[in-house]
Design a protein around this motif. Structure first.
Motif, PDB file in Angstrom:
ATOM      1  N   ARG A 145      26.050  63.383  18.828  1.00  0.00           N
ATOM      2  CA  ARG A 145      26.045  64.616  20.152  1.00  0.00           C
ATOM      3  C   ARG A 145      24.557  64.967  20.422  1.00  0.00           C
ATOM      4  NH1 ARG A 145      30.555  68.766  21.586  1.00  0.00           N
ATOM      5  NH2 ARG A 145      29.811  69.518  23.461  1.00  0.00           N
ATOM      6  N   ASP A 146      24.024  65.267  19.404  1.00  0.00           N
ATOM      7  CA  ASP A 146      22.645  65.962  19.600  1.00  0.00           C
ATOM      8  C   ASP A 146      21.722  64.839  20.114  1.00  0.00           C
ATOM      9  OD1 ASP A 146      23.417  68.382  18.408  1.00  0.00           O
ATOM     10  OD2 ASP A 146      23.187  67.620  16.318  1.00  0.00           O
ATOM     11  N   ALA A 147      21.822  63.477  19.600  1.00  0.00           N
ATOM     12  CA  ALA A 147      20.881  62.439  20.086  1.00  0.00           C
ATOM     13  C   ALA A 147      21.392  62.193  21.556  1.00  0.00           C
ATOM     14  CB  ALA A 147      21.266  61.446  19.126  1.00  0.00           C
ATOM     15  N   ASP A 148      22.593  62.098  21.906  1.00  0.00           N
ATOM     16  CA  ASP A 148      22.983  61.907  23.233  1.00  0.00           C
ATOM     17  C   ASP A 148      22.510  63.302  24.184  1.00  0.00           C
ATOM     18  OD1 ASP A 148      24.348  59.839  22.478  1.00  0.00           O
ATOM     19  OD2 ASP A 148      26.570  60.744  22.566  1.00  0.00           O
ATOM     20  N   THR A 149      22.532  64.276  23.555  1.00  0.00           N
ATOM     21  CA  THR A 149      21.815  65.360  24.513  1.00  0.00           C
ATOM     22  C   THR A 149      20.311  65.163  24.789  1.00  0.00           C
ATOM     23  OG1 THR A 149      23.611  67.004  23.683  1.00  0.00           O
ATOM     24  CG2 THR A 149      21.514  67.948  24.608  1.00  0.00           C
TER      25      THR A 149
ATOM     26  N   ALA B  85      15.548  62.611  14.871  1.00  0.00           N
ATOM     27  CA  ALA B  85      15.692  63.894  13.881  1.00  0.00           C
ATOM     28  C   ALA B  85      17.334  64.565  14.138  1.00  0.00           C
ATOM     29  CB  ALA B  85      14.768  64.881  14.354  1.00  0.00           C
ATOM     30  N   ALA B  86      17.954  63.975  15.446  1.00  0.00           N
ATOM     31  CA  ALA B  86      19.179  64.488  15.405  1.00  0.00           C
ATOM     32  C   ALA B  86      20.352  64.409  14.359  1.00  0.00           C
ATOM     33  CB  ALA B  86      19.856  63.843  16.713  1.00  0.00           C
TER      34      ALA B  86
ATOM     35  N   LEU C 247      12.275  70.861  37.852  1.00  0.00           N
ATOM     36  CA  LEU C 247      11.404  70.017  36.759  1.00  0.00           C
ATOM     37  C   LEU C 247      11.087  70.712  35.883  1.00  0.00           C
ATOM     38  CD1 LEU C 247      10.084  67.098  36.224  1.00  0.00           C
ATOM     39  CD2 LEU C 247       8.481  67.639  37.591  1.00  0.00           C
ATOM     40  N   TRP C 248      10.242  71.761  36.210  1.00  0.00           N
ATOM     41  CA  TRP C 248       9.365  72.926  35.158  1.00  0.00           C
ATOM     42  C   TRP C 248      10.457  73.146  34.057  1.00  0.00           C
ATOM     43  CZ3 TRP C 248       9.194  77.646  32.986  1.00  0.00           C
ATOM     44  CH2 TRP C 248       8.285  78.156  32.583  1.00  0.00           C
ATOM     45  N   LEU C 249      11.528  73.892  34.709  1.00  0.00           N
ATOM     46  CA  LEU C 249      12.797  74.212  33.847  1.00  0.00           C
ATOM     47  C   LEU C 249      13.432  73.265  33.063  1.00  0.00           C
ATOM     48  CD1 LEU C 249      14.732  76.614  36.291  1.00  0.00           C
ATOM     49  CD2 LEU C 249      13.117  77.347  34.107  1.00  0.00           C
ATOM     50  N   SER C 250      13.249  71.910  33.431  1.00  0.00           N
ATOM     51  CA  SER C 250      13.756  70.839  32.576  1.00  0.00           C
ATOM     52  C   SER C 250      12.954  70.658  31.470  1.00  0.00           C
ATOM     53  CB  SER C 250      14.227  69.517  33.452  1.00  0.00           C
ATOM     54  OG  SER C 250      12.774  68.790  33.767  1.00  0.00           O
ATOM     55  N   ILE C 251      11.705  70.806  31.642  1.00  0.00           N
ATOM     56  CA  ILE C 251      10.725  70.542  30.584  1.00  0.00           C
ATOM     57  C   ILE C 251      11.041  71.654  29.586  1.00  0.00           C
ATOM     58  CG2 ILE C 251       8.163  70.455  30.024  1.00  0.00           C
ATOM     59  CD1 ILE C 251       7.645  69.432  32.916  1.00  0.00           C
ATOM     60  N   LEU C 252      11.010  72.850  29.991  1.00  0.00           N
ATOM     61  CA  LEU C 252      11.294  74.052  29.047  1.00  0.00           C
ATOM     62  C   LEU C 252      12.581  73.661  28.350  1.00  0.00           C
ATOM     63  CD1 LEU C 252      10.127  76.709  28.109  1.00  0.00           C
ATOM     64  CD2 LEU C 252      11.692  77.876  30.056  1.00  0.00           C
ATOM     65  N   ALA C 253      13.445  73.263  29.155  1.00  0.00           N
ATOM     66  CA  ALA C 253      14.804  72.981  28.292  1.00  0.00           C
ATOM     67  C   ALA C 253      14.530  71.832  27.233  1.00  0.00           C
ATOM     68  CB  ALA C 253      15.903  72.521  29.236  1.00  0.00           C
ATOM     69  N   LEU C 254      13.738  70.904  27.511  1.00  0.00           N
ATOM     70  CA  LEU C 254      13.666  69.719  26.488  1.00  0.00           C
ATOM     71  C   LEU C 254      12.619  70.453  25.379  1.00  0.00           C
ATOM     72  CD1 LEU C 254      12.327  66.859  28.796  1.00  0.00           C
ATOM     73  CD2 LEU C 254      14.235  66.764  27.015  1.00  0.00           C
ATOM     74  N   ILE C 255      11.805  71.168  25.786  1.00  0.00           N
ATOM     75  CA  ILE C 255      11.020  71.836  24.668  1.00  0.00           C
ATOM     76  C   ILE C 255      11.904  72.728  23.542  1.00  0.00           C
ATOM     77  CG2 ILE C 255       9.164  73.690  24.080  1.00  0.00           C
ATOM     78  CD1 ILE C 255       7.446  72.584  26.389  1.00  0.00           C
ATOM     79  N   VAL C 256      12.717  73.288  24.150  1.00  0.00           N
ATOM     80  CA  VAL C 256      13.554  74.385  23.480  1.00  0.00           C
ATOM     81  C   VAL C 256      14.675  73.567  22.539  1.00  0.00           C
ATOM     82  CG1 VAL C 256      15.383  75.857  23.725  1.00  0.00           C
ATOM     83  CG2 VAL C 256      13.431  76.486  24.960  1.00  0.00           C
ATOM     84  N   TYR C 257      15.310  72.537  23.322  1.00  0.00           N
ATOM     85  CA  TYR C 257      16.371  71.868  22.488  1.00  0.00           C
ATOM     86  C   TYR C 257      15.621  70.753  21.707  1.00  0.00           C
ATOM     87  CZ  TYR C 257      20.438  69.130  21.593  1.00  0.00           C
ATOM     88  OH  TYR C 257      21.464  68.611  20.865  1.00  0.00           O
ATOM     89  N   CYS C 258      14.615  70.190  22.009  1.00  0.00           N
ATOM     90  CA  CYS C 258      13.958  69.327  21.095  1.00  0.00           C
ATOM     91  C   CYS C 258      13.299  70.022  19.831  1.00  0.00           C
ATOM     92  CB  CYS C 258      12.939  68.294  21.709  1.00  0.00           C
ATOM     93  SG  CYS C 258      13.643  67.047  22.966  1.00  0.00           S
ATOM     94  N   GLY C 259      12.745  71.193  20.144  1.00  0.00           N
ATOM     95  CA  GLY C 259      12.162  71.950  19.054  1.00  0.00           C
ATOM     96  C   GLY C 259      13.188  72.596  18.151  1.00  0.00           C
ATOM     97  N   ARG C 260      14.376  72.491  18.460  1.00  0.00           N
ATOM     98  CA  ARG C 260      15.440  72.952  17.292  1.00  0.00           C
ATOM     99  C   ARG C 260      15.604  71.687  16.457  1.00  0.00           C
ATOM    100  NH1 ARG C 260      19.829  75.217  21.710  1.00  0.00           N
ATOM    101  NH2 ARG C 260      18.671  77.229  21.833  1.00  0.00           N
ATOM    102  N   LEU C 261      15.323  70.354  16.808  1.00  0.00           N
ATOM    103  CA  LEU C 261      15.450  69.093  16.171  1.00  0.00           C
ATOM    104  C   LEU C 261      13.990  68.853  15.380  1.00  0.00           C
ATOM    105  CD1 LEU C 261      17.490  67.320  18.836  1.00  0.00           C
ATOM    106  CD2 LEU C 261      18.289  68.439  16.721  1.00  0.00           C
ATOM    107  N   SER C 262      12.894  69.101  16.289  1.00  0.00           N
ATOM    108  CA  SER C 262      11.656  68.718  15.622  1.00  0.00           C
ATOM    109  C   SER C 262      10.731  69.272  16.342  1.00  0.00           C
ATOM    110  CB  SER C 262      11.379  67.299  15.722  1.00  0.00           C
ATOM    111  OG  SER C 262      10.196  66.658  15.820  1.00  0.00           O
ATOM    112  N   LYS C 263       9.802  70.181  15.352  1.00  0.00           N
ATOM    113  CA  LYS C 263       8.624  70.847  16.070  1.00  0.00           C
ATOM    114  C   LYS C 263       7.699  70.092  16.742  1.00  0.00           C
ATOM    115  CE  LYS C 263      10.632  74.671  14.879  1.00  0.00           C
ATOM    116  NZ  LYS C 263      11.330  75.358  15.488  1.00  0.00           N
ATOM    117  N   LEU C 264       7.480  68.815  15.951  1.00  0.00           N
ATOM    118  CA  LEU C 264       6.506  67.769  16.685  1.00  0.00           C
ATOM    119  C   LEU C 264       6.828  67.587  17.910  1.00  0.00           C
ATOM    120  CD1 LEU C 264       4.102  66.102  16.199  1.00  0.00           C
ATOM    121  CD2 LEU C 264       5.506  64.324  15.247  1.00  0.00           C
TER     122      LEU C 264
END
Length: 160
Positions: free
Chosen positions: A74-78, A69-70, A113-130
């Motif tokens: 650059r978004d895909a690399d992130t 969905a990126a 680790l927990w913060l990295s999961i939260l960062a994934l949720i926030v960043y990936c959520g901008r690209l895809s809610k799923l």
């Protein structure tokens, strides 16, 4: 399924399997772990591999979903970078807890680790809610693991 999806799915599954295999190899449920006092609410041993298998499968699908969905490379690399960091932190927790036998240090690493999961949720959520939704069980499980880790520290300190 388009053939263009085969390679990203294969890479994501191999990466998830790699993290799981390395973490599983480091995890030693031998005499040291068995001797630790654990809270009464510790999940039964068979729950852990089932939960982690499901979590890694969902994370692989989440990664492919966000990556595809990126809108820009650059978004895909992130996305790849965030998942790589998360895999590193996941393995590092097992190394610190089981190999170094330092649940106290592992707890603080688990916060990262927990913060990295939260960062994934926030960043990936901008690209895809799923993609973000697929990571929610991971966040819940690591939250439970964090509470369990904290209780192991509380019940068994000091370490080292």
């Amino acid at each position: 399924m388009k053939t263009s999806w085969i390679m990203p799915i294969a890479v994501a599954l191999l990466a998830a399997l790699g993290v799981a295999a390395i973490g599983g190899t480091i995890t030693d449920l031998g005499p040291w772990y068995e001797s630790l006092a654990k809270p009464d609410w510790t999940p039964p041993r068979p729950v852990f591999p089932i939960a982690w298998t499901l979590i890694f499968m969902l994370a692989a699908v989440s990664g492919v979903t966000a990556w595809s969905a990126a809108p820009k490379a650059r978004d895909a690399d992130t996305v790849i970078g965030l998942f790589s960091l998360n895999g590193f932190l996941n393995i590092t927790w097992s190394l610190i807890f089981f190999h170094l036998q330092r649940p106290d240090w592992a707890f603080y690493e688990l916060l990262l680790l927990w913060l990295s999961i939260l960062a994934l949720i926030v960043y990936c959520g901008r690209l895809s809610k799923l993609s973000a939704a697929l990571l929610l069980p991971y966040l819940v499980w690591v939250t439970i693991a964090g509470a369990l880790n904290w209780e192991v520290v509380r019940l068994n300190a000091p370490f080292g």
